[in-house]
Design an enzyme around this catalytic site. Structure first.
Site, PDB file in Angstrom:
ATOM      1  N   ASN A 181       0.815  -1.218   0.000  1.00  0.00           N
ATOM      2  CA  ASN A 181       0.000   0.000   0.000  1.00  0.00           C
ATOM      3  C   ASN A 181       0.847   1.265   0.000  1.00  0.00           C
ATOM      4  O   ASN A 181       0.427   2.303  -0.520  1.00  0.00           O
ATOM      5  CB  ASN A 181      -0.929   0.013   1.219  1.00  0.00           C
ATOM      6  CG  ASN A 181      -2.266  -0.626   0.926  1.00  0.00           C
ATOM      7  OD1 ASN A 181      -2.770  -0.581  -0.193  1.00  0.00           O
ATOM      8  ND2 ASN A 181      -2.859  -1.241   1.941  1.00  0.00           N
ATOM      9  N   PHE A 202      -1.515  -8.381   4.472  1.00  0.00           N
ATOM     10  CA  PHE A 202      -0.183  -7.817   4.651  1.00  0.00           C
ATOM     11  C   PHE A 202      -0.018  -6.476   3.930  1.00  0.00           C
ATOM     12  O   PHE A 202       1.047  -6.177   3.390  1.00  0.00           O
ATOM     13  CB  PHE A 202       0.888  -8.810   4.181  1.00  0.00           C
ATOM     14  CG  PHE A 202       0.545 -10.239   4.457  1.00  0.00           C
ATOM     15  CD1 PHE A 202       0.274 -10.651   5.753  1.00  0.00           C
ATOM     16  CD2 PHE A 202       0.425 -11.169   3.430  1.00  0.00           C
ATOM     17  CE1 PHE A 202      -0.079 -11.960   6.023  1.00  0.00           C
ATOM     18  CE2 PHE A 202       0.074 -12.481   3.694  1.00  0.00           C
ATOM     19  CZ  PHE A 202      -0.182 -12.881   4.994  1.00  0.00           C
ATOM     20  N   CYS A 203      -1.100  -5.693   3.893  1.00  0.00           N
ATOM     21  CA  CYS A 203      -1.088  -4.364   3.264  1.00  0.00           C
ATOM     22  C   CYS A 203      -0.706  -4.437   1.792  1.00  0.00           C
ATOM     23  O   CYS A 203      -0.093  -3.511   1.257  1.00  0.00           O
ATOM     24  CB  CYS A 203      -0.148  -3.410   4.002  1.00  0.00           C
ATOM     25  SG  CYS A 203      -0.592  -3.146   5.721  1.00  0.00           S
ATOM     26  N   ASN A 204      -1.059  -5.541   1.140  1.00  0.00           N
ATOM     27  CA  ASN A 204      -0.743  -5.716  -0.275  1.00  0.00           C
ATOM     28  C   ASN A 204      -2.018  -6.147  -0.999  1.00  0.00           C
ATOM     29  O   ASN A 204      -2.207  -7.320  -1.309  1.00  0.00           O
ATOM     30  CB  ASN A 204       0.352  -6.778  -0.437  1.00  0.00           C
ATOM     31  CG  ASN A 204       0.985  -6.754  -1.816  1.00  0.00           C
ATOM     32  OD1 ASN A 204       0.308  -6.534  -2.813  1.00  0.00           O
ATOM     33  ND2 ASN A 204       2.281  -6.993  -1.881  1.00  0.00           N
TER      34      ASN A 204
END
Length: 873
Positions: free
Chosen positions: A139, A432-434
């Site tokens: 992100n 995982f902020c992806n």
């Protein structure tokens, strides 16, 4: 040394454990990471943050206590010493990525995210620019899109594909990009058309995807910069302007730092705590000198200007790249500390670290892929192109996966995380902020993500399976100090907790669909735990049988998460037991406090005297006993609204003196609130399904899920037998299937012995728990263990209740309050997880709601009495 490790070393011994280094991996763990051994933890989240070593921290401490470092924005001797260290640190960062100081500069930032943000906000965007990025991006990279779109530039996500072509002279690899739709915003004042000046485009990719572990070939740098049409085709996106390349190396730098002498990227973002654990809050942007000159700096601050005039528009910015972009005073003590981190890495060498970690990752992937259920179906689905036994050392160090049951349905990643924690294994779950990689590998469409979000799903909640699809994954990752034993314990945990060795058959010859070792095997022992649901058609006047059950105790908990008291008789009302969980404590920030966050709440004792109309509260931290009148003075109390469990409650607040008493009792500023009413039509959480069984259709105070929690005395006794030292002899003889029995002894014997050793108390006796550990309202006695699982309706005396199903237990039952101290262990939840796990829940006890049958009778006799017979349907 066991046979399994000998086999591992035969294959990986050349790469594992630093055989030519100054210390072996066993020496490193024994001397520099003693805290892992003392806490019996396996740490597998090095992609999130790796661990600092004892030696590293000792060096930092000695340095900071032996030298004097001043603010570098000064001319004193201490400041000059700091400047010299900072210069050395910049060079170490450049050396780590093989970047010449003649071509690159190192700008220190507050982290990799700040480095990426710097590029986004200072890049020379125009309405003819393009920001292109791979789907597998964090992100923090995706956020650059806001700067690009805000300046009228286009943003385009791409999938990078590599094809291997065998030939006479060997294999050749061709790279191509598949472009997603072009994103564009209308920006006031921007005129799109033929470029009137220089146009700059930015291509961003991670050196290693933090979701899947996929490593991108650094040849991308040269391809994009020198011949972008080779990979982007004839797209209009690559017709105009100069392309610049950004590498997010926050994860990949730990094992494969980009060689900038070979792959001259324009920007590289680094995070130091992912390299060597300490310091946090410090990163760097390595930038090419030519690229830095194009960046547009708007804001200025202390240290970035040579001169400024306060009352007219005049500034003279510094010309040095580092000075121009490092706003304010740099984290100079953190910069001093990174030198000691690099010393650790350099002593082992990055190449040796990479080989060591790769051997563990490859071993773990192979073991996960080899796991099969008894029907031959695969247990583990790996992401990132790893679902092949032909795995290579070049693959990344991250392993991302989800697990499947025997019947093909998914285990939720939160279930995996909860059980791993109980086994002393620290890993990470989610996306995982992806978001791009998460959607790509899990097969989530745009509509899936949007509908899940609109339904209330957010990061880090417990909704891990929605509409039959996982919305995240499990991730394990290794560090330079990880060992074979870490990997082996994790692999054994997955096998023993999620792999079904055969299709289990119950005593009637029916196959138990979807059973695993935790549910299917023990289903042969204690019977299956079926879902229990309520029904609107009660038919309670008949059908109840007399089986010798009786009500053993009644407990009321006036203040949520504080101590309760027992009563021989107690009245009922429309919310359950009168005054049960009628009060809550709220923090200064508005958080509703529970023992999960504030274990000290368990030391608060309560008692209600109905004849006096008074609630009495005591705490070992308060000399005076607090008295609260049950008669609420609504004229003096303040009415307010709070939100809890997806519902909106009206509550009354208490006076300052009462709030000060509770603040002292728990050591945290708080206020006491009393239940008034709630709006059952207001639901914050719209997600329905097996993730929760909260009773939202009936009135109750601040209880988590239902009006009553019932626990069986016999079930508690059975749990204590399993917790005792003769657990092995109790459990395994109960299986009449010799194949199942032998298989489970083979898999679990070491695990159970290890668990029993851990759970023994200081006195040497095995742990035992009482029914009060589970905070029940009602304890019944009689019958067999877990009979209550099958109850749909019960009658206690002349009161009728219906079951809402089993109570999902959390780690709060692992807290023990002893002599003014809060002690935490893995028990009894770990043992319950071994045989009471159903679809991600660990069930013990049942939730009840009061079912009023005869209103006149309820009005005339509205008490429950200890000793009353309990009649299940």
């Amino acid at each position: 040394m066991g046979d399994a490790k000998e086999q591992f070393l035969r294959e990986f011994g050349e790469h594992y454990g630093y055989p030519t280094g100054p210390k072996s991996i066993d020496q490193i763990r024994a001397t520099e990471f003693k805290r892992l051994q003392s806490q019996e933890l396996v740490y597998l989240d090095h992609a999130g943050a790796t661990l600092y070593s004892d030696l590293q921290m000792e060096s930092v401490f000695n340095d900071l206590t032996s030298n004097l470092y001043g603010n570098p924005h000064s001319q004193s001797d201490s400041s000059s010493a700091t400047l010299e260290i900072v210069r050395d640190a910049r060079q170490q960062v450049l050396d780590y990525c093989n970047a010449s100081p003649k071509e690159y500069k190192c700008i220190f930032t507050s982290g990799a995210t700040a480095a990426l943000k710097l590029v986004g906000e200072a890049f020379p965007w125009s309405c003819n620019s393009n920001f292109m990025y791979t789907m597998e991006n964090h992100n923090s990279v995706l956020g650059i899109r806001e700067y690009a779109l805000g300046q009228g530039a286009a943003a385009i996500a791409v999938d990078i594909e590599e094809d291997i072509h065998p030939g006479i002279t060997g294999e050749t690899i061709s790279t191509k990009a598949s472009l997603h739709q072009v994103q564009k915003r209308e920006v006031a004042g921007s005129l799109e058309g033929e470029p009137t000046g220089d146009v700059y485009n930015l291509f961003a990719f991670p050196s290693e995807c933090n979701f899947s572990g996929l490593r991108f070939g650094l040849d991308l740098v040269k391809i994009i910069k020198e011949d972008s049409s080779k990979i982007l085709g004839i797209s209009s996106a690559c017709k105009n302007g100069q392309w610049m390349v950004l590498i997010d190396a926050a994860k990949g730098c730990a094992t494969t730092p980009p060689d900038l002498s070979k792959y001259p990227a324009d920007f590289v973002a680094i995070s130091f705590y992912k390299l060597f654990g300490y310091p946090t809050g410090l990163g760097a942007l390595i930038v090419r000198n030519d690229a830095a000159k194009l960046l547009k700096k708007t804001y200025f601050s202390g240290g970035t200007v040579s001169a400024a005039i306060a009352d007219i528009d005049f500034i003279k910015r510094k010309e040095g790249i580092e000075e121009l972009f490092e706003d304010g005073t740099a984290s100079f003590l953190g910069i001093v500390s990174i030198c000691h981190g690099f010393k650790i890495l350099n002593s082992l060498t990055v190449s040796a670290i990479s080989r060591h970690i790769a051997s563990l990752a490859l071993y773990t992937r192979r073991m996960l892929l080899s796991m099969k259920h008894g029907n031959g179906s695969r247990v583990c689905i790996l992401y990132g192109g790893h679902n092949s036994m032909g795995l290579r050392h070049e693959m990344g160090t991250i392993i991302s996966f989800n697990l499947k049951r025997l019947d093909g349905s998914w285990y939720g990643y939160r279930e995996v995380e909860k059980l791993a924690s109980l086994s002393g294994i620290q890993l990470r779950t989610g996306c995982f902020c992806n978001p791009g990689a998460c959607a790509k590998y899990l097969g989530l469409s745009h509509m899936d993500v949007i509908s899940n979000t609109e339904a209330g799903h957010v990061c880090w909640d417990d909704h891990d399976i929605i509409n039959g699809k996982p919305v995240g994954a499990v991730r394990v990752s290794f560090g330079y100090m990880s060992t074979y034993e870490d990997a082996k314990k994790f692999v054994d945990f997955v096998a023993s907790s999620f792999m079904s060795p055969k299709n289990h058959i119950d005593h009637q010859g029916n196959q138990l669909k979807g059973s695993g070792p935790a549910t299917g095997f023990v289903g042969l022992v204690v019977g299956s735990i079926g879902p229990v649901v309520s029904s609107s058609g009660l038919g309670l006047e008949k059908g109840f049988v007399d089986t010798g059950y009786f009500l053993k105790s009644i407990t009321i908990y006036p203040i949520k998460s504080c101590g309760g008291f027992s009563a021989r008789s107690w009245p009922l009302n429309s919310n359950g037991l009168k005054h049960d969980r009628e009060w809550i404590l709220k923090s200064l920030t508005g958080e509703i406090l529970t023992q999960k966050r504030v274990p000290e709440m368990g030391f608060i004792r309560t008692f209600i005297d109905l004849s006096q109309g008074m609630l009495f509260v005591e705490s070992p931290r308060c000399k005076e006993r607090l008295q609260i009148s049950l008669e609420l003075d609504v004229h003096e109390s303040v009415l307010e609204v709070i939100e809890l469990y997806g519902q909106r409650y009206k509550v009354y607040s208490h006076d300052n003196e009462t709030n000060e008493w509770f603040s002292k009792a728990i050591g945290k500023i708080c206020s006491l609130l009393r239940y008034s009413s709630f709006n059952q039509d207001f639901m914050l959480n719209k997600i329905k399904g097996p993730v929760t069984c909260r009773d939202t259709k009936n009135k109750h105070n601040f209880s988590n899920e239902a009006q009553f929690l019932l626990v069986s005395e016999e079930s508690v006794s059975d749990l204590n037998r399993r917790l005792s030292s003769d657990f092995m002899s109790v459990l395994f003889p109960l299986s009449q299937d010799p194949i199942v029995r032998t298989k489970y002894i083979e898999i679990d014997q070491h695990f159970i012995k290890e668990k029993l050793d851990v759970q023994k108390s200081i006195s040497g006796k095995a742990m035992q728990v009482g029914a009060s550990r589970f905070r029940p309202n009602l304890v019944v006695s009689g019958g067999r263990p877990y009979d209550e699982d099958g109850w749909r309706y019960i009658r206690i005396g002349n009161k009728y209740f219906s079951s809402l199903g089993g109570c999902n237990r959390c780690q709060m039952i692992n807290l023990t309050l002893n002599a003014g101290q809060v002690q935490k262990s893995n028990e009894p939840l770990a043992t319950l997880a071994s045989y009471r796990r159903v679809k991600g829940k660990i069930l013990f006890g049942i939730l009840l709601k009061h079912a009023s049958i005869d209103e006149e009778q309820e009005e005339s006799d509205s008490f429950l009495h200890v000793g009353e017979d309990v009649h299940p349907d």
